[in-house]
Design a protein around this motif. Structure first.
Motif, PDB file in Angstrom:
ATOM      1  N   PHE A  84       2.027  13.434  -0.685  1.00  0.00           N
ATOM      2  CA  PHE A  84       2.166  13.644   0.757  1.00  0.00           C
ATOM      3  C   PHE A  84       3.622  13.395   1.105  1.00  0.00           C
ATOM      4  O   PHE A  84       4.173  12.333   0.803  1.00  0.00           O
ATOM      5  CB  PHE A  84       1.267  12.682   1.524  1.00  0.00           C
ATOM      6  CG  PHE A  84       1.408  12.791   3.017  1.00  0.00           C
ATOM      7  CD1 PHE A  84       0.772  13.792   3.713  1.00  0.00           C
ATOM      8  CD2 PHE A  84       2.179  11.885   3.721  1.00  0.00           C
ATOM      9  CE1 PHE A  84       0.897  13.908   5.100  1.00  0.00           C
ATOM     10  CE2 PHE A  84       2.310  11.979   5.101  1.00  0.00           C
ATOM     11  CZ  PHE A  84       1.664  12.992   5.789  1.00  0.00           C
ATOM     12  N   VAL A  85       4.254  14.372   1.727  1.00  0.00           N
ATOM     13  CA  VAL A  85       5.672  14.245   2.065  1.00  0.00           C
ATOM     14  C   VAL A  85       5.848  14.238   3.578  1.00  0.00           C
ATOM     15  O   VAL A  85       5.169  14.960   4.291  1.00  0.00           O
ATOM     16  CB  VAL A  85       6.510  15.367   1.403  1.00  0.00           C
ATOM     17  CG1 VAL A  85       6.109  16.726   1.895  1.00  0.00           C
ATOM     18  CG2 VAL A  85       7.991  15.144   1.605  1.00  0.00           C
ATOM     19  N   SER A  86       6.743  13.372   4.052  1.00  0.00           N
ATOM     20  CA  SER A  86       7.029  13.312   5.478  1.00  0.00           C
ATOM     21  C   SER A  86       8.511  13.020   5.676  1.00  0.00           C
ATOM     22  O   SER A  86       9.088  12.206   4.964  1.00  0.00           O
ATOM     23  CB  SER A  86       6.205  12.218   6.150  1.00  0.00           C
ATOM     24  OG  SER A  86       6.590  12.088   7.505  1.00  0.00           O
ATOM     25  N   ALA A  87       9.080  13.708   6.638  1.00  0.00           N
ATOM     26  CA  ALA A  87      10.468  13.461   7.006  1.00  0.00           C
ATOM     27  C   ALA A  87      10.537  12.841   8.394  1.00  0.00           C
ATOM     28  O   ALA A  87      11.594  12.797   9.001  1.00  0.00           O
ATOM     29  CB  ALA A  87      11.267  14.753   6.971  1.00  0.00           C
ATOM     30  N   SER A  88       9.424  12.359   8.896  1.00  0.00           N
ATOM     31  CA  SER A  88       9.369  11.777  10.226  1.00  0.00           C
ATOM     32  C   SER A  88      10.213  10.509  10.283  1.00  0.00           C
ATOM     33  O   SER A  88      10.124   9.658   9.394  1.00  0.00           O
ATOM     34  CB  SER A  88       7.916  11.460  10.591  1.00  0.00           C
ATOM     35  OG  SER A  88       7.836  10.924  11.882  1.00  0.00           O
ATOM     36  N   PRO A 106       0.081   9.845  -3.473  1.00  0.00           N
ATOM     37  CA  PRO A 106       1.258   8.998  -3.304  1.00  0.00           C
ATOM     38  C   PRO A 106       2.112   9.547  -2.159  1.00  0.00           C
ATOM     39  O   PRO A 106       2.087  10.751  -1.882  1.00  0.00           O
ATOM     40  CB  PRO A 106       1.989   9.116  -4.645  1.00  0.00           C
ATOM     41  CG  PRO A 106       1.381  10.268  -5.350  1.00  0.00           C
ATOM     42  CD  PRO A 106       0.057  10.551  -4.735  1.00  0.00           C
ATOM     43  N   LEU A 107       2.828   8.660  -1.500  1.00  0.00           N
ATOM     44  CA  LEU A 107       3.646   9.038  -0.353  1.00  0.00           C
ATOM     45  C   LEU A 107       5.091   9.283  -0.770  1.00  0.00           C
ATOM     46  O   LEU A 107       5.611   8.612  -1.655  1.00  0.00           O
ATOM     47  CB  LEU A 107       3.621   7.927   0.700  1.00  0.00           C
ATOM     48  CG  LEU A 107       2.262   7.497   1.232  1.00  0.00           C
ATOM     49  CD1 LEU A 107       2.430   6.341   2.213  1.00  0.00           C
ATOM     50  CD2 LEU A 107       1.541   8.650   1.867  1.00  0.00           C
ATOM     51  N   LEU A 108       5.711  10.220  -0.105  1.00  0.00           N
ATOM     52  CA  LEU A 108       7.133  10.498  -0.262  1.00  0.00           C
ATOM     53  C   LEU A 108       7.667  10.640   1.160  1.00  0.00           C
ATOM     54  O   LEU A 108       7.616  11.701   1.764  1.00  0.00           O
ATOM     55  CB  LEU A 108       7.335  11.776  -1.067  1.00  0.00           C
ATOM     56  CG  LEU A 108       8.747  12.143  -1.465  1.00  0.00           C
ATOM     57  CD1 LEU A 108       9.403  11.015  -2.262  1.00  0.00           C
ATOM     58  CD2 LEU A 108       8.743  13.416  -2.276  1.00  0.00           C
ATOM     59  N   CYS A 109       8.113   9.529   1.742  1.00  0.00           N
ATOM     60  CA  CYS A 109       8.379   9.471   3.175  1.00  0.00           C
ATOM     61  C   CYS A 109       9.785   8.978   3.473  1.00  0.00           C
ATOM     62  O   CYS A 109      10.322   8.132   2.762  1.00  0.00           O
ATOM     63  CB  CYS A 109       7.389   8.514   3.841  1.00  0.00           C
ATOM     64  SG  CYS A 109       5.684   8.974   3.556  1.00  0.00           S
ATOM     65  N   ARG A 110      10.298   9.504   4.557  1.00  0.00           N
ATOM     66  CA  ARG A 110      11.587   9.035   5.057  1.00  0.00           C
ATOM     67  C   ARG A 110      11.453   7.559   5.403  1.00  0.00           C
ATOM     68  O   ARG A 110      10.437   7.116   5.922  1.00  0.00           O
ATOM     69  CB  ARG A 110      11.963   9.846   6.292  1.00  0.00           C
ATOM     70  CG  ARG A 110      13.327   9.527   6.810  1.00  0.00           C
ATOM     71  CD  ARG A 110      13.699  10.526   7.864  1.00  0.00           C
ATOM     72  NE  ARG A 110      14.933  10.149   8.503  1.00  0.00           N
ATOM     73  CZ  ARG A 110      15.445  10.809   9.510  1.00  0.00           C
ATOM     74  NH1 ARG A 110      14.839  11.883   9.986  1.00  0.00           N
ATOM     75  NH2 ARG A 110      16.565  10.414  10.052  1.00  0.00           N
ATOM     76  N   GLN A 123       5.135   2.425  -6.855  1.00  0.00           N
ATOM     77  CA  GLN A 123       3.743   2.068  -7.142  1.00  0.00           C
ATOM     78  C   GLN A 123       2.760   3.038  -6.496  1.00  0.00           C
ATOM     79  O   GLN A 123       1.824   3.505  -7.132  1.00  0.00           O
ATOM     80  CB  GLN A 123       3.447   0.644  -6.663  1.00  0.00           C
ATOM     81  CG  GLN A 123       4.287  -0.404  -7.347  1.00  0.00           C
ATOM     82  CD  GLN A 123       4.024  -0.444  -8.838  1.00  0.00           C
ATOM     83  OE1 GLN A 123       2.890  -0.525  -9.271  1.00  0.00           O
ATOM     84  NE2 GLN A 123       5.080  -0.355  -9.627  1.00  0.00           N
ATOM     85  N   ASN A 124       2.955   3.286  -5.188  1.00  0.00           N
ATOM     86  CA  ASN A 124       2.081   4.223  -4.474  1.00  0.00           C
ATOM     87  C   ASN A 124       2.898   5.313  -3.774  1.00  0.00           C
ATOM     88  O   ASN A 124       2.399   6.015  -2.911  1.00  0.00           O
ATOM     89  CB  ASN A 124       1.188   3.496  -3.466  1.00  0.00           C
ATOM     90  CG  ASN A 124       1.953   2.887  -2.313  1.00  0.00           C
ATOM     91  OD1 ASN A 124       3.171   2.841  -2.315  1.00  0.00           O
ATOM     92  ND2 ASN A 124       1.226   2.417  -1.321  1.00  0.00           N
ATOM     93  N   GLY A 125       4.152   5.427  -4.154  1.00  0.00           N
ATOM     94  CA  GLY A 125       5.024   6.442  -3.576  1.00  0.00           C
ATOM     95  C   GLY A 125       6.446   5.937  -3.460  1.00  0.00           C
ATOM     96  O   GLY A 125       6.817   4.958  -4.105  1.00  0.00           O
ATOM     97  N   TYR A 126       7.202   6.619  -2.600  1.00  0.00           N
ATOM     98  CA  TYR A 126       8.611   6.295  -2.415  1.00  0.00           C
ATOM     99  C   TYR A 126       9.017   6.539  -0.973  1.00  0.00           C
ATOM    100  O   TYR A 126       8.471   7.401  -0.302  1.00  0.00           O
ATOM    101  CB  TYR A 126       9.501   7.182  -3.294  1.00  0.00           C
ATOM    102  CG  TYR A 126       9.298   6.993  -4.771  1.00  0.00           C
ATOM    103  CD1 TYR A 126       9.950   5.976  -5.454  1.00  0.00           C
ATOM    104  CD2 TYR A 126       8.446   7.829  -5.480  1.00  0.00           C
ATOM    105  CE1 TYR A 126       9.762   5.806  -6.816  1.00  0.00           C
ATOM    106  CE2 TYR A 126       8.256   7.660  -6.841  1.00  0.00           C
ATOM    107  CZ  TYR A 126       8.914   6.643  -7.502  1.00  0.00           C
ATOM    108  OH  TYR A 126       8.722   6.476  -8.841  1.00  0.00           O
ATOM    109  N   VAL A 127      10.005   5.781  -0.526  1.00  0.00           N
ATOM    110  CA  VAL A 127      10.681   6.092   0.730  1.00  0.00           C
ATOM    111  C   VAL A 127      12.072   6.580   0.367  1.00  0.00           C
ATOM    112  O   VAL A 127      12.650   6.168  -0.637  1.00  0.00           O
ATOM    113  CB  VAL A 127      10.767   4.891   1.702  1.00  0.00           C
ATOM    114  CG1 VAL A 127       9.392   4.479   2.175  1.00  0.00           C
ATOM    115  CG2 VAL A 127      11.492   3.720   1.078  1.00  0.00           C
ATOM    116  N   TRP A 128      12.587   7.495   1.177  1.00  0.00           N
ATOM    117  CA  TRP A 128      13.916   8.054   0.938  1.00  0.00           C
ATOM    118  C   TRP A 128      14.740   7.976   2.206  1.00  0.00           C
ATOM    119  O   TRP A 128      14.191   7.906   3.295  1.00  0.00           O
ATOM    120  CB  TRP A 128      13.815   9.497   0.426  1.00  0.00           C
ATOM    121  CG  TRP A 128      12.999  10.404   1.295  1.00  0.00           C
ATOM    122  CD1 TRP A 128      11.654  10.596   1.244  1.00  0.00           C
ATOM    123  CD2 TRP A 128      13.475  11.230   2.352  1.00  0.00           C
ATOM    124  NE1 TRP A 128      11.257  11.491   2.200  1.00  0.00           N
ATOM    125  CE2 TRP A 128      12.358  11.907   2.894  1.00  0.00           C
ATOM    126  CE3 TRP A 128      14.739  11.486   2.897  1.00  0.00           C
ATOM    127  CZ2 TRP A 128      12.466  12.807   3.954  1.00  0.00           C
ATOM    128  CZ3 TRP A 128      14.843  12.383   3.950  1.00  0.00           C
ATOM    129  CH2 TRP A 128      13.718  13.028   4.459  1.00  0.00           C
TER     130      TRP A 128
END
Length: 194
Positions: A84-88, A106-110, A123-128
C-alpha cells in the motif's frame, strides 16, 4: 508487483497531487521497478487528466485506474496488491493504513507524525521523506524484502486496532467506570452516616 493507492482523485484536494506525484515518480523509475504496476483505486474529477498523463508518459499499461469501487469491494483490491503506497502529508483518521495492514499489505508511506507508532521501518513497511527514498524503498519492499514476513508483520501490527481489541478495551473501561461509581456510592453512604 502491484503498488496500491486508494483515495479520491480531485484537484481540489491533496489526493490528486499525491496520485500525480506517484505517477511521475513511477514514470522515471521504470528500470528500477521493472514489473511494477500502480493501481489507483478511487475516482474524482481529475481521473481523466491523470489517465491522460499516464498515457502520455507511456504508462497506460502500468498505471491502472479502477474508478469508484464499492466499500464492500475494497478488500479485493487490497488482496491484489503487494504493498500500500501513500504520498499523503497528513491523514486525518489513518483508516486506509489500518485496512491495508489488516489485509496483510506492508505500507510505503510518506513520513507523517500520525504513522510514528504504526509503521515499523523494515518490519511492516517503510516511511519515506523524498521521491528518491520512495523509489529506493519501493524496490527494496517489492524485490528484496521477504514478502511473507512483511505480510505477517503487517497483520500483526493491525491487531491492536481490530474490532475485538477495541471491544476488549471498551469492556475494561466500562468495568473500571462501574467500579469507581460503586466506590463513590459507598463513600457517599459513609459521609451521610457520619
Amino acid at each position: 508487483r502491484i503498488l496500491c493507492k486508494l483515495g479520491t482523485i480531485s484537484s481540489c484536494i491533496p489526493e490528486f497531487w499525491i496520485a500525480l506525484v506517484l505517477i511521475l515518480i513511477f514514470s522515471v523509475n521504470l528500470r528500477i521497478l521493472p514489473d511494477a504496476v500502480l493501481l489507483v483505486v478511487g475516482d474524482g474529477p481529475e481521473r481523466a487528466a491523470l489517465a491522460q498523463l499516464a498515457q502520455h508518459l507511456q504508462l497506460a499499461d502500468r498505471v491502472i485506474f479502477t474508478g469508484m469501487v464499492s466499500p464492500a469491494d475494497v478488500p479485493r483490491y487490497y488482496a491484489l496488491a503487494d504493498a500500500f503506497v501513500s504520498a499523503s502529508a497528513s491523514e486525518a483518521q489513518g483508516l486506509p493504513y489500518l485496512e491495508a495492514l489488516a489485509a496483510g499489505l506492508p505500507l510505503l508511506c510518506r513520513d507523517d507524525p500520525c504513522l510514528k507508532n504504526l509503521v515499523q521501518q523494515g518490519q511492516n513497511g517503510y516511511v519515506w521523506q523524498n521521491p528518491a527514498q520512495l523509489v529506493r524503498l519501493s524496490h527494496t519492499l517489492l524485490y528484496r524484502d521477504d514478502p511473507d514476513a512483511l505480510r505477517k508483520n503487517a497483520v500483526a501490527s493491525a491487531r491492536p486496532y481490530s474490532a475485538a481489541a477495541f471491544a476488549a478495551a471498551a469492556e475494561l473501561y466500562r468495568r473500571e467506570i462501574l467500579r469507581k461509581m460503586r466506590q463513590r456510592q459507598i463513600l457517599r453512604r459513609e459521609v451521610v452516616l457520619w
